[in-house]
Design a protein around this motif. Structure first.
Motif, short mmCIF file in Angstrom:
data_model
loop_
_atom_site.label_atom_id
_atom_site.label_comp_id
_atom_site.label_asym_id
_atom_site.label_seq_id
_atom_site.Cartn_x
_atom_site.Cartn_y
_atom_site.Cartn_z
N GLY A 69 0.75 -1.09 0.10
CA GLY A 69 -0.01 0.16 0.04
C GLY A 69 0.70 1.29 0.02
N THR A 94 -3.68 3.43 2.66
CA THR A 94 -4.08 2.45 1.78
C THR A 94 -3.43 0.80 2.25
OG1 THR A 94 -2.43 2.70 0.00
CG2 THR A 94 -4.22 3.92 0.09
N ARG A 95 -4.27 -0.21 2.05
CA ARG A 95 -3.83 -1.35 2.19
C ARG A 95 -4.34 -2.30 0.80
NH1 ARG A 95 -1.88 -3.98 6.79
NH2 ARG A 95 -1.74 -5.65 5.47
N TRP A 96 -3.54 -2.31 -0.10
CA TRP A 96 -3.81 -3.10 -1.13
C TRP A 96 -4.49 -4.38 -1.19
CZ3 TRP A 96 1.37 -1.41 -3.56
CH2 TRP A 96 1.17 0.00 -3.87
N ASP A 97 -3.60 -5.22 -0.27
CA ASP A 97 -4.04 -6.51 -0.09
C ASP A 97 -5.38 -6.71 0.62
OD1 ASP A 97 -2.64 -5.72 2.31
OD2 ASP A 97 -1.99 -7.27 3.04
N GLU A 98 -5.78 -5.80 1.45
CA GLU A 98 -6.91 -5.64 2.15
C GLU A 98 -8.12 -4.98 1.51
OE1 GLU A 98 -7.58 -7.40 4.68
OE2 GLU A 98 -5.60 -7.93 5.40
N LYS A 99 -7.55 -4.34 0.38
CA LYS A 99 -8.68 -3.57 -0.48
C LYS A 99 -9.29 -2.46 0.48
CE LYS A 99 -9.84 -7.18 -3.68
NZ LYS A 99 -9.07 -8.23 -3.35
N LEU A 100 -8.20 -1.77 1.13
CA LEU A 100 -8.75 -0.72 2.12
C LEU A 100 -8.07 0.56 2.13
CD1 LEU A 100 -10.24 -0.34 5.09
CD2 LEU A 100 -7.97 -0.84 5.86
N VAL A 101 -9.13 1.68 2.04
CA VAL A 101 -8.65 2.93 2.14
C VAL A 101 -9.16 3.68 3.44
CG1 VAL A 101 -8.50 5.24 1.13
CG2 VAL A 101 -8.43 3.27 -0.29
N ARG A 135 -16.96 1.68 3.08
CA ARG A 135 -17.01 0.45 3.89
C ARG A 135 -18.47 0.87 5.04
NH1 ARG A 135 -14.04 -4.16 3.01
NH2 ARG A 135 -12.15 -3.27 1.76
N HIS A 172 -12.66 -8.26 7.10
CA HIS A 172 -12.21 -9.89 6.52
C HIS A 172 -11.89 -10.89 7.69
CE1 HIS A 172 -12.10 -8.09 2.69
NE2 HIS A 172 -11.29 -7.11 3.11
#
Length: 189
Positions: A69, A94-101, A135, A172
């Protein structure tokens, strides 16, 4: 969403008001009498890292740290002789692996003792609230610890840092998101 827009507007407005308030000679005089140096600004850029998942077919392959991220945080606050500071910060994570902003809003306590002629140790701890974008109403507490080593200058200081942060909200099938990141911090005095 309206509250988020209002918060961002007030946050950006506070930067402008802070700059204007420091141009008056009376405010600088009052600041010197209280032994508190004029305000500082801070910019943090970091990249969260995760271990590469183990390949079941090739167990001999080594595990590597991969970027997961991008984090950008900015803030301002009051500083005491470039050694300690207390500030209000925000930005995005951002965390790309968690699809999170996520957008954290937090207080930051900084201690930066000199360890050499032109070097300093930067220790920071933060606590606040974080909001996940897209979310629903997902939010939780935000905690961060940051340590780094940097160089001194009269106007700007920079440090290479390692940080650990934690966002306490479920996502998740996990109770919280924990992040280990590497980056740099700039302090503007």
């Amino acid at each position: 969403m309206k509250k988020l827009r209002l918060f961002l507007f007030l946050f950006l407005l506070s930067f402008g008001l802070q700059v204007c308030s420091q141009t008056s000679s009376d405010s600088l005089l009052l600041t010197k009498k209280r032994f508190v140096k004029s305000s500082y600004r801070q910019l943090d850029i970091s990249v969260p890292l995760v271990f590469d998942p183990v390949d079941p077919e090739n167990e001999d392959a080594g595990r590597a740290l991969l970027p997961a991220g991008f984090n950008a945080l900015a803030g301002f606050g009051y500083d005491y002789k470039n050694i300690a500071g207390l500030g209000f910060h925000s930005g995005f994570l951002t965390r790309w692996d968690e699809k999170l902003v996520a957008i954290p809003v937090f207080l930051n306590l900084r201690v930066s003792p000199k360890i050499g002629e032109n070097t300093f140790l930067s220790l920071q701890t933060s606590y606040g609230k974080t909001f996940a974008l897209g979310r629903g109403g997902l939010s939780g507490t935000y905690k961060r610890i940051n340590i780094g080593v940097g160089g001194l200058d009269e106007i700007i200081q920079g440090a290479i840092v390692i940080e650990y942060s934690q966002m306490d909200f479920p996502i998740h099938q996990r109770k919280r998101i924990e992040t280990f990141a590497v980056g740099f911090t700039l302090f503007f005095f």
